[in-house]
Design a protein around this motif. Structure first.
Motif, PDB file in Angstrom:
ATOM      1  N   PHE A  82      30.292  61.470  58.876  1.00  0.00           N
ATOM      2  CA  PHE A  82      29.929  60.437  57.909  1.00  0.00           C
ATOM      3  C   PHE A  82      30.843  59.224  58.024  1.00  0.00           C
ATOM      4  CE2 PHE A  82      30.233  58.417  53.718  1.00  0.00           C
ATOM      5  CZ  PHE A  82      28.898  58.140  53.471  1.00  0.00           C
ATOM      6  N   GLU A  83      32.135  59.485  58.096  1.00  0.00           N
ATOM      7  CA  GLU A  83      33.109  58.381  58.102  1.00  0.00           C
ATOM      8  C   GLU A  83      33.116  57.609  59.412  1.00  0.00           C
ATOM      9  OE1 GLU A  83      36.759  60.322  57.076  1.00  0.00           O
ATOM     10  OE2 GLU A  83      36.374  60.170  54.903  1.00  0.00           O
ATOM     11  N   ASN A  84      32.763  58.260  60.506  1.00  0.00           N
ATOM     12  CA  ASN A  84      32.811  57.602  61.809  1.00  0.00           C
ATOM     13  C   ASN A  84      31.433  57.163  62.305  1.00  0.00           C
ATOM     14  OD1 ASN A  84      35.591  58.011  61.897  1.00  0.00           O
ATOM     15  ND2 ASN A  84      35.376  60.008  62.870  1.00  0.00           N
ATOM     16  N   GLY A  85      30.452  57.177  61.420  1.00  0.00           N
ATOM     17  CA  GLY A  85      29.106  56.766  61.825  1.00  0.00           C
ATOM     18  C   GLY A  85      29.091  55.333  62.333  1.00  0.00           C
ATOM     19  N   THR A  86      28.361  55.113  63.398  1.00  0.00           N
ATOM     20  CA  THR A  86      28.333  53.779  64.021  1.00  0.00           C
ATOM     21  C   THR A  86      27.282  52.871  63.407  1.00  0.00           C
ATOM     22  OG1 THR A  86      26.767  54.563  65.700  1.00  0.00           O
ATOM     23  CG2 THR A  86      29.116  54.693  66.241  1.00  0.00           C
ATOM     24  N   HIS A  87      26.314  53.447  62.674  1.00  0.00           N
ATOM     25  CA  HIS A  87      25.212  52.652  62.155  1.00  0.00           C
ATOM     26  C   HIS A  87      24.962  52.923  60.670  1.00  0.00           C
ATOM     27  CE1 HIS A  87      24.584  52.125  66.449  1.00  0.00           C
ATOM     28  NE2 HIS A  87      23.707  51.163  66.176  1.00  0.00           N
ATOM     29  N   PHE A  88      24.209  52.011  60.073  1.00  0.00           N
ATOM     30  CA  PHE A  88      23.967  52.012  58.629  1.00  0.00           C
ATOM     31  C   PHE A  88      22.474  51.781  58.374  1.00  0.00           C
ATOM     32  CE2 PHE A  88      23.440  49.310  54.817  1.00  0.00           C
ATOM     33  CZ  PHE A  88      23.975  50.141  53.857  1.00  0.00           C
ATOM     34  N   ASN A  89      21.957  52.357  57.311  1.00  0.00           N
ATOM     35  CA  ASN A  89      20.546  52.206  56.948  1.00  0.00           C
ATOM     36  C   ASN A  89      20.356  50.998  56.023  1.00  0.00           C
ATOM     37  OD1 ASN A  89      17.861  52.627  55.989  1.00  0.00           O
ATOM     38  ND2 ASN A  89      18.721  53.754  54.255  1.00  0.00           N
ATOM     39  N   ASP A 119      33.592  69.772  54.141  1.00  0.00           N
ATOM     40  CA  ASP A 119      33.493  70.262  55.515  1.00  0.00           C
ATOM     41  C   ASP A 119      34.054  69.179  56.439  1.00  0.00           C
ATOM     42  OD1 ASP A 119      32.181  72.221  57.566  1.00  0.00           O
ATOM     43  OD2 ASP A 119      31.471  70.235  58.161  1.00  0.00           O
ATOM     44  N   VAL A 120      35.104  69.517  57.156  1.00  0.00           N
ATOM     45  CA  VAL A 120      35.832  68.522  57.955  1.00  0.00           C
ATOM     46  C   VAL A 120      34.928  67.818  58.954  1.00  0.00           C
ATOM     47  CG1 VAL A 120      37.716  68.181  59.606  1.00  0.00           C
ATOM     48  CG2 VAL A 120      38.008  69.753  57.675  1.00  0.00           C
ATOM     49  N   LYS A 121      34.099  68.589  59.669  1.00  0.00           N
ATOM     50  CA  LYS A 121      33.233  67.997  60.696  1.00  0.00           C
ATOM     51  C   LYS A 121      32.188  67.073  60.074  1.00  0.00           C
ATOM     52  CE  LYS A 121      33.626  71.412  64.419  1.00  0.00           C
ATOM     53  NZ  LYS A 121      32.886  72.376  65.275  1.00  0.00           N
ATOM     54  N   SER A 122      31.589  67.503  58.979  1.00  0.00           N
ATOM     55  CA  SER A 122      30.568  66.689  58.319  1.00  0.00           C
ATOM     56  C   SER A 122      31.172  65.391  57.787  1.00  0.00           C
ATOM     57  CB  SER A 122      29.919  67.457  57.167  1.00  0.00           C
ATOM     58  OG  SER A 122      29.231  68.592  57.645  1.00  0.00           O
ATOM     59  N   LYS A 123      32.337  65.496  57.174  1.00  0.00           N
ATOM     60  CA  LYS A 123      33.013  64.312  56.644  1.00  0.00           C
ATOM     61  C   LYS A 123      33.356  63.339  57.767  1.00  0.00           C
ATOM     62  CE  LYS A 123      36.879  62.805  53.778  1.00  0.00           C
ATOM     63  NZ  LYS A 123      38.152  63.180  53.123  1.00  0.00           N
ATOM     64  N   GLU A 124      33.798  63.877  58.887  1.00  0.00           N
ATOM     65  CA  GLU A 124      34.149  63.034  60.032  1.00  0.00           C
ATOM     66  C   GLU A 124      32.912  62.311  60.574  1.00  0.00           C
ATOM     67  OE1 GLU A 124      35.868  63.693  64.527  1.00  0.00           O
ATOM     68  OE2 GLU A 124      36.592  65.039  62.945  1.00  0.00           O
ATOM     69  N   LYS A 176      21.052  75.625  39.665  1.00  0.00           N
ATOM     70  CA  LYS A 176      21.315  75.976  41.073  1.00  0.00           C
ATOM     71  C   LYS A 176      22.004  74.853  41.835  1.00  0.00           C
ATOM     72  CE  LYS A 176      17.016  76.692  41.932  1.00  0.00           C
ATOM     73  NZ  LYS A 176      15.730  76.968  42.611  1.00  0.00           N
ATOM     74  N   GLY A 177      21.737  73.605  41.424  1.00  0.00           N
ATOM     75  CA  GLY A 177      22.224  72.475  42.206  1.00  0.00           C
ATOM     76  C   GLY A 177      21.388  72.312  43.472  1.00  0.00           C
ATOM     77  N   PHE A 178      21.794  71.406  44.332  1.00  0.00           N
ATOM     78  CA  PHE A 178      21.083  71.160  45.589  1.00  0.00           C
ATOM     79  C   PHE A 178      22.012  71.457  46.762  1.00  0.00           C
ATOM     80  CE2 PHE A 178      18.869  68.425  42.551  1.00  0.00           C
ATOM     81  CZ  PHE A 178      17.553  68.773  42.809  1.00  0.00           C
ATOM     82  N   PRO A 179      21.474  72.086  47.800  1.00  0.00           N
ATOM     83  CA  PRO A 179      22.331  72.393  48.955  1.00  0.00           C
ATOM     84  C   PRO A 179      22.647  71.133  49.758  1.00  0.00           C
ATOM     85  CG  PRO A 179      20.043  72.940  49.441  1.00  0.00           C
ATOM     86  CD  PRO A 179      20.076  72.516  48.001  1.00  0.00           C
ATOM     87  N   TYR A 180      23.807  71.132  50.392  1.00  0.00           N
ATOM     88  CA  TYR A 180      24.120  70.064  51.339  1.00  0.00           C
ATOM     89  C   TYR A 180      23.289  70.268  52.603  1.00  0.00           C
ATOM     90  CZ  TYR A 180      28.251  69.167  48.445  1.00  0.00           C
ATOM     91  OH  TYR A 180      29.091  68.873  47.408  1.00  0.00           O
ATOM     92  N   LEU A 181      23.019  69.184  53.294  1.00  0.00           N
ATOM     93  CA  LEU A 181      22.296  69.323  54.556  1.00  0.00           C
ATOM     94  C   LEU A 181      23.266  69.650  55.681  1.00  0.00           C
ATOM     95  CD1 LEU A 181      19.999  67.972  52.896  1.00  0.00           C
ATOM     96  CD2 LEU A 181      19.262  66.942  55.038  1.00  0.00           C
ATOM     97  N   LYS A 182      22.848  70.535  56.544  1.00  0.00           N
ATOM     98  CA  LYS A 182      23.655  70.891  57.705  1.00  0.00           C
ATOM     99  C   LYS A 182      23.445  69.823  58.780  1.00  0.00           C
ATOM    100  CE  LYS A 182      24.255  74.509  61.219  1.00  0.00           C
ATOM    101  NZ  LYS A 182      23.687  75.775  61.760  1.00  0.00           N
ATOM    102  N   LEU A 183      24.537  69.241  59.249  1.00  0.00           N
ATOM    103  CA  LEU A 183      24.454  68.161  60.229  1.00  0.00           C
ATOM    104  C   LEU A 183      24.629  68.688  61.645  1.00  0.00           C
ATOM    105  CD1 LEU A 183      26.610  65.387  58.500  1.00  0.00           C
ATOM    106  CD2 LEU A 183      24.194  65.933  58.177  1.00  0.00           C
ATOM    107  N   ASP A 184      23.900  68.095  62.559  1.00  0.00           N
ATOM    108  CA  ASP A 184      24.100  68.348  63.984  1.00  0.00           C
ATOM    109  C   ASP A 184      24.999  67.260  64.567  1.00  0.00           C
ATOM    110  OD1 ASP A 184      23.414  69.646  66.608  1.00  0.00           O
ATOM    111  OD2 ASP A 184      22.561  67.659  66.976  1.00  0.00           O
TER     112      ASP A 184
END
Length: 509
Positions: free
Chosen positions: A417-424, A410-415, A29-37
């Motif tokens: 991720f790439e434009n995130g201001t912080h890191f864990n 997904d364009v919005k999700s990728k954006e 089945k694989g694993f689903p991607y998480l839907k981002l807000d």
């Protein structure tokens, strides 16, 4: 088809046939991607504390540890250091004999600055009858590297990071394990002066860790005036996952045995769950600095701990109020605001819930393990980041996600991720008891749909490997989560040996 030999292996590991079936279905089945807000930021979801707030939270933490509390520092330390030396292993196998690449040149140009230099020099004298300077002068660079990495020398290529010498001091070099002992004394010791530090280690290296503790603990105990309680655990065999072939059938080695692989750091939720504690700090083994730079680390650890215990105290008050049944409509609105604004858990359907369902919903969200995670500003490091993501129940909450959990098509999700201001940076403090003082069963708060599949090989045959939900990712998905911005100076990982040449790892005292 499960054979009698398979059943014997499963029994030995403590893994059921139904678990195997479930894991194999994940390959199919694989694993689903998480839907981002949204990506979490200082404007949305990450607390940036001002001076007054910092003072309040530091006071809250000092007040908390002056009561009868059990604080534990939890350090995943089983990882081998082999990746630290990838470039040097490549140099050993290269056709050329002298440094060519920038990394190689940098290593040899500054070799005397490494905390392991004296040990390496002694190994070279013993095995090559020449010191490092003489070997380099004669062009025998590979002998130096061989004595660093191989068993005949320091064996650093096979040891875990926690046992390597990282930092120089007048009284002698320190390993990361020792630096964590010092940190435990400085911010994680409670009223009675007890410092509880727990390391997860590999079976093959446990004795070496225990030996080093036996040698050093008395010295650090006297220096920092604490009573250490140091413990170790290993990843449980029951958390290993089955490997699959490219047709999603159980992968078997040449002798017909099923192949199991470690389930990744997510397996450590079991080790964390076994601890008896009120509050647990979690930090990676290689993110340590010398004493002269520990000030920020101590400050921000106490700050995020102060945020944690303050939020927990308020959550407990609300839970007891809901239990009493004696609350007003205004108090319910106040609790909703707390869940939404302080715990960053939003439910678009809250307004439609009937009174009884609303109270049950609030109890459910409040009575969960809680974590406060330090977040540093993004400087391009690989790894996870902070997001507001949708949960299976339709709510939106803060999560730490890896790139594998995000749909990059997904364009919005990728954006986001790439434009995130912080890191864990893996900087967590966790509250693991409920409002009645009982230990949470942390395994019940894992989101099993957040694992991922990677591709490996064994003896030239391709295989699929199953990673369990990561410890600070899906394994804590159903926790209450709060993000706090911390100084970038608290994040100093050692990914390659040359990182030890950075100013942050060179002790100036």
């Amino acid at each position: 088809m499960i054979t009698p030999q398979d059943k014997e292996l499963l029994a030995k590991k403590g893994i059921s046939e139904s678990q195997i079936a479930g894991q194999l279905s994940c390959f199919v089945k694989g694993f689903p991607y998480l839907k981002l807000d949204a990506a979490a930021s200082a404007e949305k979801g990450i607390l940036v504390l001002d001076t007054h707030e910092q003072k309040e939270y530091l006071t809250a933490w000092e007040r908390y540890i002056n009561e009868d509390r059990t604080i534990v520092k939890f350090v995943p330390a089983s990882g081998a250091a082999s990746r630290m030396f990838k470039d040097l292993f490549e140099f050993l196998g290269a056709e050329y004999d002298e440094p060519v690449k920038a990394f190689e040149k940098d290593f040899f140009a500054h070799i005397a600055y490494f905390a392991f230099y004296e040990d390496l020099n002694a190994a070279c004298l013993k095995n090559e009858k020449q010191d490092i300077s003489a070997l380099i002068a004669s062009g025998n660079y590979k002998a130096v590297v061989a004595n660093l990495l191989n068993e005949v020398g320091l064996n650093y290529g096979s040891l875990p990071k926690g046992l390597l010498k990282f930092h120089n001091y007048k009284e002698g070099a320190r390993t990361p394990m020792e630096e964590h002992l010092v940190e435990g004394a400085l911010y994680a010791s409670a009223k009675a002066g007890k410092a509880n530090v727990h390391f997860t280690v590999s079976t093959e290296h446990r004795a070496l860790f225990e030996e080093l503790v036996a040698q050093k603990v008395k010295m650090y105990s006297e220096k920092y005036k604490v009573e250490y309680h140091i413990s170790f655990s290993e990843q449980k065999p029951s958390t290993d996952t089955i490997a699959a072939d490219m047709e999603n059938k159980p992968f078997r080695s040449e002798d017909g045995k099923l192949l199991f692989r470690p389930g990744g750091h997510g397996a450590l939720i079991e080790n964390l769950n076994d601890l008896v504690a009120d509050v647990v700090f979690i930090k990676n083994i290689d993110n340590v600095v010398p004493d002269n730079l520990k000030g920020d680390t101590i400050l921000y650890k106490k700050l995020i701990a102060g945020v944690l215990v303050s939020l927990q105290e308020q959550a407990f008050k609300y839970l007891k109020l809901l239990d009493s049944g004696k609350y007003t409509a205004e108090q319910i609105r106040e609790i909703i605001q707390f869940v939404q604004k302080k715990l960053y858990c939003k439910n678009p359907d809250t307004k439609d819930l009937e009174d009884v369902d609303l109270v049950l919903y609030l109890k459910n969200k409040l009575n969960r393990p809680m974590r406060v995670c330090g977040m540093v500003k993004n400087v391009g490091e690989p790894g996870g980041g902070p997001f507001l993501a949708y949960n299976p129940d339709g709510t939106i909450s803060l999560q730490i996600l890896e790139s594998s959990q995000i749909d990059m098509n997904d364009v919005k999700s990728k954006e986001m991720f790439e434009n995130g201001t912080h890191f864990n940076p893996v900087d967590l403090v966790c509250a693991v008891r409920d409002y009645k003082g009982h230990k949470f069963d942390l395994t019940k708060f894992v989101d099993p749909a957040t694992g991922f599949i990677s591709y490996k090989s064994k003896n030239g045959k391709d295989l699929k490997a199953l990673e369990l939900p990561g410890l600070w990712n899906g394994a804590m998905s159903n926790w209450n989560t709060v993000f706090v911005e911390v100084s970038l100076s608290t994040f100093n990982p050692v990914k390659t040996v040359n990182d030890l040449l950075r100013e942050q790892h060179q002790n100036k005292d």
